[in-house]
Motif scaffolding. Structure first.
Motif, PDB file in Angstrom:
ATOM      1  N   SER A  18      37.439  19.581  24.776  1.00 41.44           N
ATOM      2  CA  SER A  18      38.053  18.725  23.763  1.00 41.44           C
ATOM      3  C   SER A  18      37.265  17.418  23.670  1.00 41.44           C
ATOM      4  O   SER A  18      36.812  16.873  24.686  1.00 41.44           O
ATOM      5  N   SER A  20      38.733  14.794  22.329  1.00 39.38           N
ATOM      6  CA  SER A  20      39.796  13.832  22.020  1.00 39.38           C
ATOM      7  C   SER A  20      39.694  12.543  22.824  1.00 39.38           C
ATOM      8  O   SER A  20      40.200  11.513  22.386  1.00 39.38           O
ATOM      9  N   ASP A  21      39.033  12.571  23.973  1.00 40.14           N
ATOM     10  CA  ASP A  21      38.874  11.350  24.763  1.00 40.14           C
ATOM     11  C   ASP A  21      37.412  10.907  24.838  1.00 40.14           C
ATOM     12  O   ASP A  21      37.015  10.185  25.747  1.00 40.14           O
ATOM     13  N   ARG A  23      33.927   9.222  22.779  1.00 41.46           N
ATOM     14  CA  ARG A  23      33.533   8.308  21.702  1.00 41.46           C
ATOM     15  C   ARG A  23      32.054   8.550  21.399  1.00 41.46           C
ATOM     16  O   ARG A  23      31.243   8.655  22.306  1.00 41.46           O
ATOM     17  N   GLN A  56      36.989   7.106  16.709  1.00 39.99           N
ATOM     18  CA  GLN A  56      36.189   7.350  17.910  1.00 39.99           C
ATOM     19  C   GLN A  56      34.728   7.651  17.562  1.00 39.99           C
ATOM     20  O   GLN A  56      33.946   8.005  18.433  1.00 39.99           O
ATOM     21  N   ASP A  82      30.034   7.500  24.387  1.00 37.44           N
ATOM     22  CA  ASP A  82      29.705   8.474  25.427  1.00 37.44           C
ATOM     23  C   ASP A  82      28.427   9.243  25.112  1.00 37.44           C
ATOM     24  O   ASP A  82      27.809   9.816  26.006  1.00 37.44           O
ATOM     25  N   ARG A 160      30.367  13.932  32.645  1.00 34.01           N
ATOM     26  CA  ARG A 160      31.675  13.664  33.272  1.00 34.01           C
ATOM     27  C   ARG A 160      31.973  14.617  34.411  1.00 34.01           C
ATOM     28  O   ARG A 160      32.741  14.286  35.309  1.00 34.01           O
TER      29      ARG A 160
END
Length: 162
Positions: A18, A20-21, A23, A56, A82, A160
């Protein structure tokens, strides 16, 4: 892989992390806008389909593909993203200008990947003619923008995960 054997827009969305978190920064060349705007459309659609909200995604324009390197560096260092996606289109002409621009952008983006703390994604088309470019910016071979967005999501997840 040859785009004749692979559609640039083919990916399995359910196998992607995902966004969703995440950028993203997107730097877009203003040169050949009929191509680069198609690439941008692919990026935005794919990122949003994977959960990234419009706020984002930071989009900035630069005059040409050569300036993508500076634009990408600027976004990487200042936009709290990111990953950065660089979108451009360089079409071969009658002079060696094509070779110099392609080489400069390729080396510049490679250098940024080695020196920045966020991945810089190469979404630059380097084609012999405008038909080849439009074929890869939403035409018969899909959209390199989709591919660049998928790559950005995967690279953020890689970073990550370590």
């Amino acid at each position: 892989m040859s785009t004749a054997n692979h559609n640039l827009s083919d990916y399995e969305s359910d196998k992607l992390p995902s966004a969703s978190d995440m950028r993203f920064g997107v730097v877009v060349s203003e040169w050949n806008p009929n191509v680069t705007e198609g690439l941008l459309e692919g990026v935005l659609q794919t990122l949003q389909n994977q959960g990234a909200a419009p706020d984002q995604i930071v989009v900035q324009y630069v005059p040409g593909s050569f300036e993508l390197v500076y634009g990408a560096k600027f976004l990487a260092e200042n936009a709290k993203v990111d990953a950065v996606i660089a979108l451009g289109s360089v079409v071969r002409g009658d002079t060696p200008h094509f070779d110099y621009v392609c080489q400069g952008v390729t080396h510049g983006i490679s250098y940024l990947n080695a020196t920045q703390t966020v991945p810089i994604i190469f979404g630059v088309l380097t084609t012999d003619n405008m038909e080849q470019a439009t074929d890869r910016a939403g035409g018969r071979y899909g959209n390199k923008g989709d591919e660049a967005a998928v790559t950005a999501i995967k690279m953020v997840a890689l970073k990550r995960g370590l």
